[in-house]
Scaffold this motif. Structure first.
Motif, short mmCIF file in Angstrom:
data_model
loop_
_atom_site.label_atom_id
_atom_site.label_comp_id
_atom_site.label_asym_id
_atom_site.label_seq_id
_atom_site.Cartn_x
_atom_site.Cartn_y
_atom_site.Cartn_z
N GLY A 141 -7.29 -15.42 -9.78
CA GLY A 141 -6.76 -14.15 -10.27
C GLY A 141 -6.35 -14.22 -11.73
O GLY A 141 -6.55 -13.27 -12.50
N ALA A 142 -5.77 -15.35 -12.12
CA ALA A 142 -5.30 -15.51 -13.50
C ALA A 142 -6.45 -15.58 -14.50
O ALA A 142 -6.30 -15.18 -15.66
N ILE A 143 -7.58 -16.09 -14.05
CA ILE A 143 -8.75 -16.16 -14.94
C ILE A 143 -9.23 -14.76 -15.32
O ILE A 143 -9.63 -14.51 -16.45
N GLY A 144 -9.14 -13.83 -14.39
CA GLY A 144 -9.61 -12.48 -14.65
C GLY A 144 -11.12 -12.44 -14.77
O GLY A 144 -11.83 -13.27 -14.17
N GLU A 153 -9.63 -17.71 -24.55
CA GLU A 153 -8.25 -17.84 -25.00
C GLU A 153 -7.28 -17.67 -23.84
O GLU A 153 -6.26 -18.38 -23.76
N ARG A 154 -7.56 -16.76 -22.93
CA ARG A 154 -6.69 -16.54 -21.78
C ARG A 154 -6.66 -17.77 -20.88
O ARG A 154 -5.59 -18.21 -20.44
N VAL A 155 -7.82 -18.35 -20.63
CA VAL A 155 -7.90 -19.52 -19.76
C VAL A 155 -7.18 -20.72 -20.39
O VAL A 155 -6.56 -21.53 -19.68
N GLU A 156 -7.22 -20.83 -21.71
CA GLU A 156 -6.54 -21.93 -22.39
C GLU A 156 -5.04 -21.94 -22.14
O GLU A 156 -4.40 -22.99 -22.19
N THR A 157 -4.46 -20.78 -21.86
CA THR A 157 -3.00 -20.68 -21.70
C THR A 157 -2.53 -20.95 -20.28
O THR A 157 -1.32 -20.99 -20.04
N LEU A 158 -3.43 -21.17 -19.34
CA LEU A 158 -3.04 -21.24 -17.94
C LEU A 158 -2.39 -22.56 -17.54
O LEU A 158 -1.66 -22.62 -16.55
N SER A 159 -2.65 -23.63 -18.28
CA SER A 159 -2.01 -24.91 -17.98
C SER A 159 -2.06 -25.82 -19.20
O SER A 159 -3.02 -25.77 -19.97
N ASP A 160 -1.03 -26.63 -19.35
CA ASP A 160 -1.04 -27.63 -20.42
C ASP A 160 -1.34 -29.03 -19.89
O ASP A 160 -1.23 -30.02 -20.62
N ASP A 161 -1.73 -29.11 -18.63
CA ASP A 161 -2.11 -30.38 -18.00
C ASP A 161 -3.63 -30.50 -18.05
O ASP A 161 -4.33 -29.67 -17.46
N PRO A 162 -4.18 -31.51 -18.71
CA PRO A 162 -5.65 -31.63 -18.81
C PRO A 162 -6.35 -31.67 -17.46
O PRO A 162 -7.45 -31.11 -17.32
N LYS A 163 -5.74 -32.30 -16.46
CA LYS A 163 -6.38 -32.37 -15.14
C LYS A 163 -6.50 -30.98 -14.53
O LYS A 163 -7.54 -30.63 -13.96
#
Length: 265
Positions: A141-144, A153-163
């Motif tokens: 849902g968050a990916i849209g 850019e939106r997907v880049e903000t969803l987590s700061d954990d590389p895994k």
């Protein structure tokens, strides 16, 4: 009659190289695009020594002009009928921004050029990962809409954990292929993904650790860890005539990794 050409991004190593070798054995002329000059040169020599007609071009999937040049150059060698997008970034070697930009943004660039360059009868396979399936419930849902102009850019903000970002980037790429399948279909071109849990023998164990460790899964429960050539066989199938009615689909080739992970949960 023009030669049948297979174009492979990330074709100098791992699944990309294994797919190129299989397509060479089936009679395709090979055209590799890779951003690693030395690795690409070695791969071209190796494939030529096996008797395959092979050319390579140094290019980056983050640079649309490189992809345009690659498709144009491949078309000079014959009819581009089989295309494999295997270029991407692992979760353990780079930043969140690079992971998302390469795995998702690079796939967006690739598909945008492929849909314009390919003609009826061609087929495309994008190499994805079961990490995307593991991220699906929480992040779909968050990916849209992965086709949105601001999706990367939106997907880049969803987590700061590389895994975690790796899984999200692969989920976004898989969803993007599904969304773009109709666009390709209007041109008579099929496009599918293959989701796996291994890139090559050297990185396979790393990939298993990344996918299982966060939730306490046990990699020892995996029925069978696939090799790059096993995944390449699935890629070859999806590109071939026997898969003529398959498009917009994701084929899981992971040796039971996803099943084992879900059972552990």
């Amino acid at each position: 009659m023009a030669d049948s050409v297979a174009l492979v991004t990330g074709g100098s190593r791992g699944i990309g190289f294994a797919a190129a070798a299989r397509l060479g054995r089936s009679g395709h002329s090979l055209f590799l695009i890779d951003n690693r000059r030395e690795t690409l040169a070695d791969a071209v020599v190796t494939l030529r020594n096996r008797g395959f007609r092979t050319k390579g071009i140094v290019g980056d999937v983050l640079t649309p002009a490189d992809l345009i040049r690659g498709f144009h150059s491949a078309a000079q060698a014959g009819s581009v009928t089989s295309v494999v997008h295997a270029a991407g970034a692992p979760a353990n070697l780079t930043s969140v921004a690079n992971i998302v930009r390469l795995n998702f943004g690079g796939t967006r660039n690739f598909l945008e050029e492929a849909v314009k360059a390919l003609t009826a009868g061609a087929a495309v396979v994008v190499v994805s990962s079961i990490a995307g399936h593991l991220a699906r419930k929480q992040y779909l849902g968050a990916i849209g809409d992965p086709c949105d102009a601001d999706a990367v850019e939106r997907v880049e903000t969803l987590s700061d954990d590389p895994k975690v970002a790796y899984g999200i980037s692969k989920l976004a790429a898989t969803e993007l292929v599904r969304r773009r399948a109709l666009d390709f279909g209007r041109r008579g071109v099929r496009v599918n993904t293959v989701s796996t849990n291994v890139i090559d023998a050297a990185s396979g164990k790393v990939e298993v650790d990344i996918d299982f460790a966060p939730d306490g899964g046990d990699a020892g429960t995996i029925p069978h860890l696939p090799e790059a050539d096993h995944v390449a066989a699935a890629v070859e199938f999806l590109l071939g005539h026997d898969a003529a009615s398959i498009t917009g689909a994701d084929l899981i080739v992971d040796g039971g990794c996803l099943i084992a992970c879900r059972l552990e949960r």
